[in-house]
Design a protein around this motif. Structure first.
Motif, PDB file in Angstrom:
ATOM      1  N   LEU A   1       0.943  -1.373  -0.183  1.00  0.00           N
ATOM      2  CA  LEU A   1       0.078   0.125   0.461  1.00  0.00           C
ATOM      3  C   LEU A   1       1.117   1.005  -0.049  1.00  0.00           C
ATOM      4  N   LEU A   2       1.902   1.340   1.102  1.00  0.00           N
ATOM      5  CA  LEU A   2       2.531   2.208   0.999  1.00  0.00           C
ATOM      6  C   LEU A   2       3.639   3.059   0.117  1.00  0.00           C
ATOM      7  N   GLY A   3       3.773   1.232  -0.709  1.00  0.00           N
ATOM      8  CA  GLY A   3       5.202   1.834  -1.943  1.00  0.00           C
ATOM      9  C   GLY A   3       3.984   2.600  -3.286  1.00  0.00           C
ATOM     10  N   GLY A   4       3.022   1.580  -3.856  1.00  0.00           N
ATOM     11  CA  GLY A   4       1.945   2.532  -4.632  1.00  0.00           C
ATOM     12  C   GLY A   4       1.861   3.781  -4.182  1.00  0.00           C
ATOM     13  N   LEU A   5       1.242   4.911  -3.237  1.00  0.00           N
ATOM     14  CA  LEU A   5       1.789   5.420  -2.339  1.00  0.00           C
ATOM     15  C   LEU A   5       2.585   6.989  -2.340  1.00  0.00           C
ATOM     16  N   SER A   6       3.798   6.193  -2.380  1.00  0.00           N
ATOM     17  CA  SER A   6       4.752   6.859  -3.040  1.00  0.00           C
ATOM     18  C   SER A   6       4.983   7.092  -4.530  1.00  0.00           C
ATOM     19  N   VAL A   7       5.247   5.780  -5.234  1.00  0.00           N
ATOM     20  CA  VAL A   7       5.446   5.877  -7.051  1.00  0.00           C
ATOM     21  C   VAL A   7       4.103   6.638  -7.212  1.00  0.00           C
ATOM     22  N   ALA A   8       2.802   6.623  -7.059  1.00  0.00           N
ATOM     23  CA  ALA A   8       1.773   7.730  -7.305  1.00  0.00           C
ATOM     24  C   ALA A   8       2.392   9.404  -6.666  1.00  0.00           C
ATOM     25  N   ALA A   9       3.011   9.474  -5.513  1.00  0.00           N
ATOM     26  CA  ALA A   9       3.416  11.240  -5.154  1.00  0.00           C
ATOM     27  C   ALA A   9       4.479  11.476  -6.002  1.00  0.00           C
ATOM     28  N   GLY A  10       5.562  10.552  -6.555  1.00  0.00           N
ATOM     29  CA  GLY A  10       6.764  10.660  -7.468  1.00  0.00           C
ATOM     30  C   GLY A  10       5.992  11.291  -8.653  1.00  0.00           C
ATOM     31  N   PHE A  11       4.718  10.295  -8.995  1.00  0.00           N
ATOM     32  CA  PHE A  11       3.728  10.998 -10.526  1.00  0.00           C
ATOM     33  C   PHE A  11       3.755  11.986  -9.991  1.00  0.00           C
ATOM     34  N   TYR A  12       2.793  12.669  -9.371  1.00  0.00           N
ATOM     35  CA  TYR A  12       2.265  13.808  -9.250  1.00  0.00           C
ATOM     36  C   TYR A  12       3.753  14.731  -9.177  1.00  0.00           C
ATOM     37  N   TRP A  13       4.620  14.533  -8.560  1.00  0.00           N
ATOM     38  CA  TRP A  13       5.791  15.559  -8.720  1.00  0.00           C
ATOM     39  C   TRP A  13       6.081  15.829  -9.482  1.00  0.00           C
ATOM     40  N   SER A  14       6.290  14.949 -10.423  1.00  0.00           N
ATOM     41  CA  SER A  14       6.418  15.422 -12.216  1.00  0.00           C
ATOM     42  C   SER A  14       5.860  16.253 -13.437  1.00  0.00           C
ATOM     43  N   ARG A  15       4.546  16.142 -12.460  1.00  0.00           N
ATOM     44  CA  ARG A  15       3.242  17.200 -12.511  1.00  0.00           C
ATOM     45  C   ARG A  15       3.815  18.223 -12.567  1.00  0.00           C
ATOM     46  N   LEU A  16       4.152  19.022 -11.797  1.00  0.00           N
ATOM     47  CA  LEU A  16       5.001  20.196 -10.893  1.00  0.00           C
ATOM     48  C   LEU A  16       5.739  20.678 -11.928  1.00  0.00           C
ATOM     49  N   GLN A  17       5.197  22.246 -12.468  1.00  0.00           N
ATOM     50  CA  GLN A  17       6.434  22.647 -12.434  1.00  0.00           C
ATOM     51  C   GLN A  17       7.963  22.867 -11.775  1.00  0.00           C
ATOM     52  N   PRO A  18       9.236  22.868 -12.319  1.00  0.00           N
ATOM     53  CA  PRO A  18       9.913  23.426 -11.404  1.00  0.00           C
ATOM     54  C   PRO A  18      10.003  24.820 -10.870  1.00  0.00           C
ATOM     55  N   GLU A  19      10.342  25.154  -9.682  1.00  0.00           N
ATOM     56  CA  GLU A  19       9.690  26.266  -9.144  1.00  0.00           C
ATOM     57  C   GLU A  19      11.331  27.615  -9.280  1.00  0.00           C
ATOM     58  N   ALA A  20      10.250  28.884  -9.642  1.00  0.00           N
ATOM     59  CA  ALA A  20      12.134  29.514 -10.624  1.00  0.00           C
ATOM     60  C   ALA A  20      11.642  30.482  -8.990  1.00  0.00           C
ATOM     61  N   ILE A  21      12.689  30.574  -8.272  1.00  0.00           N
ATOM     62  CA  ILE A  21      12.790  31.385  -6.716  1.00  0.00           C
ATOM     63  C   ILE A  21      13.416  32.689  -8.151  1.00  0.00           C
ATOM     64  N   PRO A  22      12.953  34.004  -7.092  1.00  0.00           N
ATOM     65  CA  PRO A  22      13.335  35.247  -7.684  1.00  0.00           C
ATOM     66  C   PRO A  22      14.255  35.975  -6.756  1.00  0.00           C
ATOM     67  N   GLN A  23      15.825  35.724  -7.792  1.00  0.00           N
ATOM     68  CA  GLN A  23      17.197  36.202  -7.068  1.00  0.00           C
ATOM     69  C   GLN A  23      16.715  38.002  -6.797  1.00  0.00           C
ATOM     70  N   THR A  24      17.342  37.733  -5.822  1.00  0.00           N
ATOM     71  CA  THR A  24      17.900  39.013  -4.639  1.00  0.00           C
ATOM     72  C   THR A  24      18.949  39.492  -4.412  1.00  0.00           C
ATOM     73  N   ALA A  25      19.987  41.034  -4.440  1.00  0.00           N
ATOM     74  CA  ALA A  25      21.423  40.731  -4.437  1.00  0.00           C
ATOM     75  C   ALA A  25      21.111  39.923  -2.928  1.00  0.00           C
ATOM     76  N   GLN A  26      20.289  40.126  -2.036  1.00  0.00           N
ATOM     77  CA  GLN A  26      21.009  39.340  -0.833  1.00  0.00           C
ATOM     78  C   GLN A  26      20.556  37.531  -1.240  1.00  0.00           C
ATOM     79  N   SER A  27      19.309  36.809  -1.589  1.00  0.00           N
ATOM     80  CA  SER A  27      19.855  35.688  -2.299  1.00  0.00           C
ATOM     81  C   SER A  27      20.935  35.536  -2.606  1.00  0.00           C
ATOM     82  N   ARG A  28      21.237  36.245  -4.213  1.00  0.00           N
ATOM     83  CA  ARG A  28      22.919  36.230  -5.009  1.00  0.00           C
ATOM     84  C   ARG A  28      23.402  35.613  -4.085  1.00  0.00           C
ATOM     85  N   GLY A  29      23.877  36.547  -2.841  1.00  0.00           N
ATOM     86  CA  GLY A  29      25.503  36.366  -2.381  1.00  0.00           C
ATOM     87  C   GLY A  29      24.877  35.441  -1.526  1.00  0.00           C
TER      88      GLY A  29
END
Length: 391
Positions: A161-189
């Motif tokens: 059961l839990l193995g199937g849940l994890s595989v399903a979570a992986g499929f959902y992760w693959s459907r999400l777009q990678p997040e672009a975090i805005p870069q500030t001077a502080q975060s670049r440092g």
């Protein structure tokens, strides 16, 4: 961070700990089924804990160099598939190999997933604290789920059961777009600048805490269901009831991470760290010979302090290292933690069958907590401006 991505990262932490503790939670009952000792069956999980530590370093390196998004997809689908394979195991070596494979994929989460949670600044301690609670809910669920499955459906059903849940979570992760975090001077440092001043001393303390703390954490999380089974024996509770009590202990204690996370966002880390590690030493010593519900109360106190330490170490790494190094630094930390943790399983096996039993485990853990307390004294008193920028 996108709430759906953060939710999946948090779920991944819960699944990571749940999968690692599924078999240790059922070892005592499996031993009765096959007519062997608890110690002899528990040792089957040794390979998974060795892989959990040894594979953290290559996982962190791959996350920093190849991409954390891809590594998280491999984590979800790989650990789910290994769990299903474990459910199909029909021999001693098949079971040992499948459990080891779970450890290989489980090693990905901490250096990769925690680095993703830590990226982006803001209320870092609170975010890591919430993520830690999810991880500890996985610990809690292992005790309850296995007890229930053993009583009603059999232990293999939990792995399917839990193995199937994890595989399903992986499929959902693959459907999400990678997040672009805005870069500030502080975060670049923070991402590309040098590590914060005093990082060598801080990482030394983190290394000592990670290595020795791994012994305390794994001793308590692996052994607690059996400790409670032994010390509540007079009440003749079923496997499900013992699992529910252990789960309640884990669940109550887990929320200490949110409290500690918020505290370290507002106050200096050093005095909080000292209070937690010194409190661990005292609570573990008190628990040595307790029985009945006094042992349950002591277990809550111990686990509150053990879990409360987790966001402190992770926050220190995030504050003192730039993002481009962070996966590898987390990997080294978890290699230390889980290498020591791997020795806990055969150590508990020997203690239970031939050594001083659980009292010796509690005394050893209390001594370990006292050593960490001494190491924490090396931390600087307060973070510098550079440290604040790195966060």
């Amino acid at each position: 961070m996108n709430p759906r991505r953060l939710l999946l990262l948090n779920l991944g932490h819960a699944l990571d700990h749940l999968f690692m503790l599924l078999f240790p939670a059922v070892a005592a009952l499996a031993a009765a089924d096959i007519g062997d000792s608890y110690g002899a069956v528990l040792v089957l999980a040794t390979g998974s804990f060795i892989a959990f530590g040894a594979c953290s370093l290559p996982a962190g390196w791959l996350g920093d160099r190849w991409g954390r998004e891809k590594m998280m997809l491999i984590f979800f689908t790989g650990i789910g598939g290994a769990s299903i394979l474990t459910g199909f195991a029909t021999s001693y070596w098949h079971l040992a190999g499948s459990l080891t494979l779970i450890g290989v994929f489980a090693a990905i989460y901490h250096p990769v997933g925690i680095a993703m949670v830590a990226k982006g600044g803001g209320n870092l301690g609170r975010r890591l604290g919430v993520n830690g609670v999810w991880g500890n809910m996985g610990v809690a669920a292992s005790a309850l789920a296995i007890g229930a499955f053993v009583d009603f459906a059999g232990w293999r059903a939990a792995f399917f059961l839990l193995g199937g849940l994890s595989v399903a979570a992986g499929f959902y992760w693959s459907r999400l777009q990678p997040e672009a975090i805005p870069q500030t001077a502080q975060s670049r440092g923070a991402d590309h600048g040098p590590p914060a001043r005093g990082w060598q001393r801080v990482l030394l303390v983190i290394g000592i805490s990670a290595a020795i703390g791994g012994f305390i954490f794994n001793s308590m999380t692996v052994a607690l269901p059996k400790v409670l089974d032994d010390r509540l024996a007079a009440f003749s509770y079923s496997a499900t009831e013992i699992g529910a009590i252990a789960s309640a202990v884990y669940a109550l204690a887990a929320f200490s991470q949110i409290v500690v996370g918020r505290a370290i966002d507002r106050y200096a880390i050093k005095p909080i760290f000292l209070a937690i590690t010194a409190g661990q030493a005292v609570a573990l010593f008190v628990a040595v010979n307790l029985d009945g519900w006094a042992m349950v109360a002591a277990s809550v106190a111990v686990m509150v302090l053990v879990f409360g330490q987790i966001p402190i170490n992770d926050t220190l790494v995030a504050r003192y290292t730039p993002d481009r190094w962070r996966g590898r630094v987390y990997a080294v930390k978890y290699v230390l933690t889980f290498t020591v943790s791997a020795a806990v399983v055969p150590g508990l096996s020997w203690l239970y069958d031939q050594g001083g039993g659980f009292p010796a485990m509690f005394l050893g853990a209390a001594t370990a907590a006292a050593i960490i307390t001494a190491a924490v004294l090396l931390l600087p008193r307060a973070p510098s401006a550079a440290v604040a920028a790195a966060e």
